[in-house]
Design a protein around this motif. Structure first.
Motif, mmCIF file in Angstrom:
data_model
loop_
_atom_site.group_PDB
_atom_site.id
_atom_site.type_symbol
_atom_site.label_atom_id
_atom_site.label_comp_id
_atom_site.label_asym_id
_atom_site.label_seq_id
_atom_site.Cartn_x
_atom_site.Cartn_y
_atom_site.Cartn_z
ATOM 1 N N ASP A 3 1.120 6.474 -2.803
ATOM 2 C CA ASP A 3 0.507 5.256 -2.294
ATOM 3 C C ASP A 3 0.769 4.069 -3.218
ATOM 4 N N LEU A 4 0.845 4.320 -4.531
ATOM 5 C CA LEU A 4 1.141 3.247 -5.484
ATOM 6 C C LEU A 4 2.530 2.680 -5.238
ATOM 7 N N VAL A 5 3.511 3.573 -5.072
ATOM 8 C CA VAL A 5 4.890 3.131 -4.828
ATOM 9 C C VAL A 5 4.992 2.407 -3.493
ATOM 10 N N LEU A 6 4.366 2.991 -2.440
ATOM 11 C CA LEU A 6 4.383 2.352 -1.126
ATOM 12 C C LEU A 6 3.766 0.960 -1.186
ATOM 13 N N SER A 7 2.637 0.847 -1.890
ATOM 14 C CA SER A 7 1.960 -0.446 -1.982
ATOM 15 C C SER A 7 2.809 -1.474 -2.715
ATOM 16 N N ALA A 32 0.379 -3.389 7.357
ATOM 17 C CA ALA A 32 0.898 -2.287 6.539
ATOM 18 C C ALA A 32 -0.232 -1.475 5.908
ATOM 19 N N ILE A 33 -1.261 -2.153 5.418
ATOM 20 C CA ILE A 33 -2.403 -1.439 4.840
ATOM 21 C C ILE A 33 -3.087 -0.593 5.903
ATOM 22 N N ARG A 34 -3.164 -1.105 7.105
ATOM 23 C CA ARG A 34 -3.811 -0.391 8.209
ATOM 24 C C ARG A 34 -2.947 0.759 8.730
ATOM 25 N N LEU A 35 -1.652 0.489 8.951
ATOM 26 C CA LEU A 35 -0.801 1.450 9.660
ATOM 27 C C LEU A 35 -0.071 2.411 8.721
ATOM 28 N N ILE A 36 0.305 1.963 7.532
ATOM 29 C CA ILE A 36 1.065 2.816 6.614
ATOM 30 C C ILE A 36 0.149 3.520 5.615
ATOM 31 N N TRP A 208 -9.559 -2.568 -4.273
ATOM 32 C CA TRP A 208 -8.925 -3.178 -5.434
ATOM 33 C C TRP A 208 -7.771 -2.341 -5.972
ATOM 34 N N ALA A 209 -7.789 -1.028 -5.746
ATOM 35 C CA ALA A 209 -6.668 -0.198 -6.176
ATOM 36 C C ALA A 209 -5.403 -0.551 -5.393
ATOM 37 N N ILE A 210 -5.554 -0.710 -4.070
ATOM 38 C CA ILE A 210 -4.415 -1.117 -3.241
ATOM 39 C C ILE A 210 -3.970 -2.525 -3.633
ATOM 40 N N ALA A 211 -4.929 -3.412 -3.862
ATOM 41 C CA ALA A 211 -4.599 -4.789 -4.227
ATOM 42 C C ALA A 211 -3.784 -4.839 -5.518
ATOM 43 N N PHE A 212 -4.174 -4.047 -6.508
ATOM 44 C CA PHE A 212 -3.430 -4.023 -7.767
ATOM 45 C C PHE A 212 -1.998 -3.525 -7.555
#
Length: 262
Positions: A3-7, A32-36, A208-212
């Motif tokens: 998920d880190l790489v994808l984000s 992308a956050i919703r679907l991936i 915030w993890a996804i945001a970072f």
């Protein structure tokens, strides 16, 4: 780790599109956050906002150095929009995430049609010269305030930077050429992201993890995107922008309608 790489990859492409089209990047990161990444709808709406500020600033500074951005117009729209963005963000909790995302898709598709219509009926103006001494006329204050207020309302409600609303309004109603509208939009978008971020954070809509992870890719992406647009023709930018909007709009609408019907 996946998920880190994808984000980070999502962040990079979001930055490219933000720098290219003045849209803040949320138009890509929200779907992308919703679907991936599979986040809840309201988290997908709120999480892109803290990433929009550095992305928009990077693109805006690149355009400003080339003499394309109308900084006065961008700040005016940004101040007016900041006052209405909070109202838009509060409205998301009243209607629910699915309704917000369907509204996002509808507005994206409308904006795409408007940009295409403008490309087929070009205004009798020259493209903005890539030089500090641009002679573009000074935009009137009251229309800028109204456009900024409308953009801020949509920005807070839809969790987007607002550029996909602001760019077509500037080109249609104030006759900005496409590059000037994109550059000016990024100035306003950077300001609009602040109240929306605070409100959605208080509502618990930001992961915030996804945001970072997204933030890792957005700045180099925004630099690349701005340079691509500065080297392209006005009409090419219009059609590229419209194509992007159509793809994202149908993708988002189809996914949400399928979820509601299944």
């Amino acid at each position: 780790m996946r998920d880190l790489v994808l984000s980070a990859v999502i962040g990079f492409f979001s930055g490219v599109l933000s720098g290219s089209f003045g849209i803040g990047g949320g138009i890509i990161t929200t779907p992308a956050i919703r679907l991936i990444l599979g986040a809840p709808a309201l988290v997908a709406v709120g999480t892109p906002l803290p990433i929009i500020l550095p992305t928009a600033l990077t693109g805006a500074l690149t355009y400003a150095r080339s003499g394309v951005a109308d900084v006065r117009a961008g700040i005016t729209c940004g101040i007016a929009g900041s006052l209405t963005a909070v109202l838009g963000a509060l409205g998301t909790s009243l209607v629910g995430g699915d309704v917000v995302l369907l509204a996002t898709a509808a507005l994206i598709l409308y904006a795409a049609g408007d940009v295409v219509a403008q490309a087929y009926r070009p205004r009798p103006i020259a493209e903005t010269p890539i030089a500090p001494e641009t002679s573009a006329p000074r935009a009137p204050l009251m229309p800028l305030i109204v456009i900024g207020a409308v953009t801020g309302l949509y920005s807070g409600f839809l969790g987007l930077g607002g550029g996909f609303v602001l760019v077509p309004l500037l080109t249609r109603w104030l006759h900005f050429d496409m590059k000037r509208a994109i550059a000016t939009s990024l100035v306003a978008v950077a300001m609009l992201a602040i109240p929306g971020t605070v409100t959605h954070a208080l509502l618990g809509h930001i992961d915030w993890a996804i945001a970072f992870a997204l933030s890792i890719g957005v700045i180099p992406g925004a630099l690349l995107g701005a340079r691509i647009t500065l080297g392209s023709s006005d009409r090419a930018v219009r059609f590229s922008f419209a194509t992007l909007l159509v793809i994202v709009g149908f993708w988002l609408a189809g996914n949400e309608l399928w979820g509601l019907l299944s």
